[in-house]
Design a protein around this motif. Structure first.
Motif, PDB file in Angstrom:
ATOM      1  N   GLY A   1       0.842  -1.115   0.122  1.00  0.00           N
ATOM      2  CA  GLY A   1      -0.001  -0.183   0.064  1.00  0.00           C
ATOM      3  C   GLY A   1       0.834   1.319  -0.068  1.00  0.00           C
ATOM      4  O   GLY A   1       2.041   1.236  -0.358  1.00  0.00           O
ATOM      5  N   PRO A   2       0.279   2.427   0.435  1.00  0.00           N
ATOM      6  CA  PRO A   2       1.039   3.496   0.389  1.00  0.00           C
ATOM      7  C   PRO A   2       2.001   3.448   1.493  1.00  0.00           C
ATOM      8  O   PRO A   2       1.907   2.918   2.736  1.00  0.00           O
ATOM      9  N   VAL A   3       3.351   4.015   1.165  1.00  0.00           N
ATOM     10  CA  VAL A   3       4.604   3.655   1.757  1.00  0.00           C
ATOM     11  C   VAL A   3       5.278   5.030   2.250  1.00  0.00           C
ATOM     12  O   VAL A   3       6.464   4.864   2.980  1.00  0.00           O
TER      13      VAL A   3
ATOM     14  N   ASP B   1       7.135   5.668   5.589  1.00  0.00           N
ATOM     15  CA  ASP B   1       7.371   4.338   6.340  1.00  0.00           C
ATOM     16  C   ASP B   1       8.734   3.722   6.328  1.00  0.00           C
ATOM     17  O   ASP B   1       9.435   4.172   5.345  1.00  0.00           O
ATOM     18  N   ASP B   2       9.113   2.957   7.408  1.00  0.00           N
ATOM     19  CA  ASP B   2      10.495   2.303   7.244  1.00  0.00           C
ATOM     20  C   ASP B   2      10.208   0.860   6.929  1.00  0.00           C
ATOM     21  O   ASP B   2       9.292   0.049   7.399  1.00  0.00           O
ATOM     22  N   VAL B   3      10.762   0.637   5.911  1.00  0.00           N
ATOM     23  CA  VAL B   3      10.935  -0.954   5.158  1.00  0.00           C
ATOM     24  C   VAL B   3      11.917  -1.295   5.368  1.00  0.00           C
ATOM     25  O   VAL B   3      12.940  -0.848   5.029  1.00  0.00           O
TER      26      VAL B   3
ATOM     27  N   ALA C   1      14.442   0.232  -5.028  1.00  0.00           N
ATOM     28  CA  ALA C   1      14.427   1.836  -5.547  1.00  0.00           C
ATOM     29  C   ALA C   1      12.881   2.043  -5.844  1.00  0.00           C
ATOM     30  O   ALA C   1      12.294   3.346  -5.713  1.00  0.00           O
ATOM     31  N   LEU C   2      11.958   1.111  -6.274  1.00  0.00           N
ATOM     32  CA  LEU C   2      10.550   1.506  -6.642  1.00  0.00           C
ATOM     33  C   LEU C   2       9.969   1.833  -5.515  1.00  0.00           C
ATOM     34  O   LEU C   2       9.204   2.985  -5.421  1.00  0.00           O
ATOM     35  N   LEU C   3      10.087   1.554  -4.176  1.00  0.00           N
ATOM     36  CA  LEU C   3       9.617   1.985  -2.805  1.00  0.00           C
ATOM     37  C   LEU C   3      10.120   3.033  -2.483  1.00  0.00           C
ATOM     38  O   LEU C   3       9.256   4.297  -2.111  1.00  0.00           O
ATOM     39  N   ALA C   4      11.572   3.268  -2.622  1.00  0.00           N
ATOM     40  CA  ALA C   4      12.178   4.772  -2.379  1.00  0.00           C
ATOM     41  C   ALA C   4      11.557   5.986  -3.147  1.00  0.00           C
ATOM     42  O   ALA C   4      11.161   7.003  -2.605  1.00  0.00           O
ATOM     43  N   GLU C   5      11.059   5.269  -4.316  1.00  0.00           N
ATOM     44  CA  GLU C   5      10.567   6.556  -5.318  1.00  0.00           C
ATOM     45  C   GLU C   5       9.098   7.013  -4.789  1.00  0.00           C
ATOM     46  O   GLU C   5       8.735   8.072  -4.927  1.00  0.00           O
TER      47      GLU C   5
ATOM     48  N   GLY D   1       8.501   7.236  -1.712  1.00  0.00           N
ATOM     49  CA  GLY D   1       8.738   8.078  -0.327  1.00  0.00           C
ATOM     50  C   GLY D   1       8.904   6.951   0.935  1.00  0.00           C
ATOM     51  O   GLY D   1       9.128   7.518   1.958  1.00  0.00           O
ATOM     52  N   ALA D   2       9.598   5.909   0.897  1.00  0.00           N
ATOM     53  CA  ALA D   2       9.632   4.936   1.727  1.00  0.00           C
ATOM     54  C   ALA D   2      11.214   5.105   2.165  1.00  0.00           C
ATOM     55  O   ALA D   2      12.028   5.582   1.338  1.00  0.00           O
ATOM     56  N   ASP D   3      11.328   5.084   3.368  1.00  0.00           N
ATOM     57  CA  ASP D   3      12.697   4.986   3.996  1.00  0.00           C
ATOM     58  C   ASP D   3      13.128   3.612   3.852  1.00  0.00           C
ATOM     59  O   ASP D   3      12.563   2.856   4.734  1.00  0.00           O
ATOM     60  N   ILE D   4      13.943   2.921   3.229  1.00  0.00           N
ATOM     61  CA  ILE D   4      13.979   1.548   2.865  1.00  0.00           C
ATOM     62  C   ILE D   4      15.614   0.880   3.224  1.00  0.00           C
ATOM     63  O   ILE D   4      16.442   1.723   2.703  1.00  0.00           O
ATOM     64  N   VAL D   5      15.654  -0.197   3.849  1.00  0.00           N
ATOM     65  CA  VAL D   5      16.812  -0.820   3.845  1.00  0.00           C
ATOM     66  C   VAL D   5      16.835  -2.057   3.038  1.00  0.00           C
ATOM     67  O   VAL D   5      15.754  -2.833   3.190  1.00  0.00           O
TER      68      VAL D   5
END
Length: 234
Positions: A41-43, A46-48, A60-64, A66-70
């Motif tokens: 859903g909307p991320v 969010d920390d993912v 990269a898809l989720l960072a685009e 707006g997620a902060d992702i590891v």
């Protein structure tokens, strides 16, 4: 993990996306990204955590969005590809790529909003341990996919360089329950397995995919699905 040495080779990392997601494999890439976006859903904000992030397709898809992702992976060569992909997409500041072991995640409990893994559990020799770790560090959602033991994948599984662990629905239900999670949503797809699509041209894959989705859009077809997507809640 099955095929660990093969997976970590530099040449494998460099050719990974081109080999798996060219020709008819483009359909697989689109469907997998759709599955991830639908499940998470909307991320934004969010920390993912992505387990086995590989070359960073989803990272990269989720960072685009707006997620902060590891992104965590065992292969430094794969992570290098992911860093370059993030740089080209202009989202490198939203992503941290780290090399690590999914069985011993270096994060405290409830550290992420969402934890997910794609193309991972078919290689996992200790899936219960991996899912328990994913559940431990997530405070909301855990998402993963499996290859299924009632599908056509059985017919060519022996030909894959790493082999695959195939799961029944009962297997997944036990894993989810033992990890202290509740199964929230599921989706089943690809009566024709991935390896078939990767061997045919994109123009041929499109009409075959139409047949595939038609067959799969009924109870019998869903039981023959090669892949299942599972969303579990903490």
């Amino acid at each position: 993990m099955k095929g660990q040495e093969w997976y970590q080779a530099d040449a494998v990392a460099e050719e990974y996306d081109a080999k798996r997601f060219s020709k008819g494999g483009r359909l697989i890439d689109r469907r997998e990204k759709e599955a991830v976006l639908n499940a998470l859903g909307p991320v934004e904000g969010d920390d993912v955590l992505e387990i086995a992030c590989g070359t960073g397709r989803f990272t990269a898809l989720l960072a685009e969005r707006g997620a902060d992702i590891v992104g965590l992976d065992i292969s430094e060569a794969m992570l290098a590809q992911g860093r370059e992909k993030a740089r080209r997409a202009g989202v490198g500041e939203r992503i941290e790529f780290i090399r690590g072991d999914a069985a011993r995640l270096p994060f405290p409990d409830d550290h992420f909003d969402t934890v997910f893994a794609m193309r991972f559990f078919h290689l996992a020799e200790t899936p219960a341990k991996f899912l328990a770790e994913m559940a431990r560090v997530s405070k909301r959602t855990v998402f993963f996919d499996t290859f299924n033991d009632g599908s056509l994948r059985v017919l060519y599984n022996w030909a894959l360089p790493m082999g695959s662990h195939l799961y029944s629905r009962g297997d997944v239900e036990r894993l989810v329950r033992d990890a202290g999670l509740g199964l929230a949503e599921e989706a089943h797809d690809f009566v024709f397995p991935y390896g078939f699509y990767r061997e045919i041209p994109n123009a041929v894959a499109d009409p075959i995919r139409d047949v595939d989705t038609t067959i799969g859009d009924n109870p019998v077809g869903r039981r023959l699905a090669s892949v299942s997507y599972w969303t579990a809640e903490v």
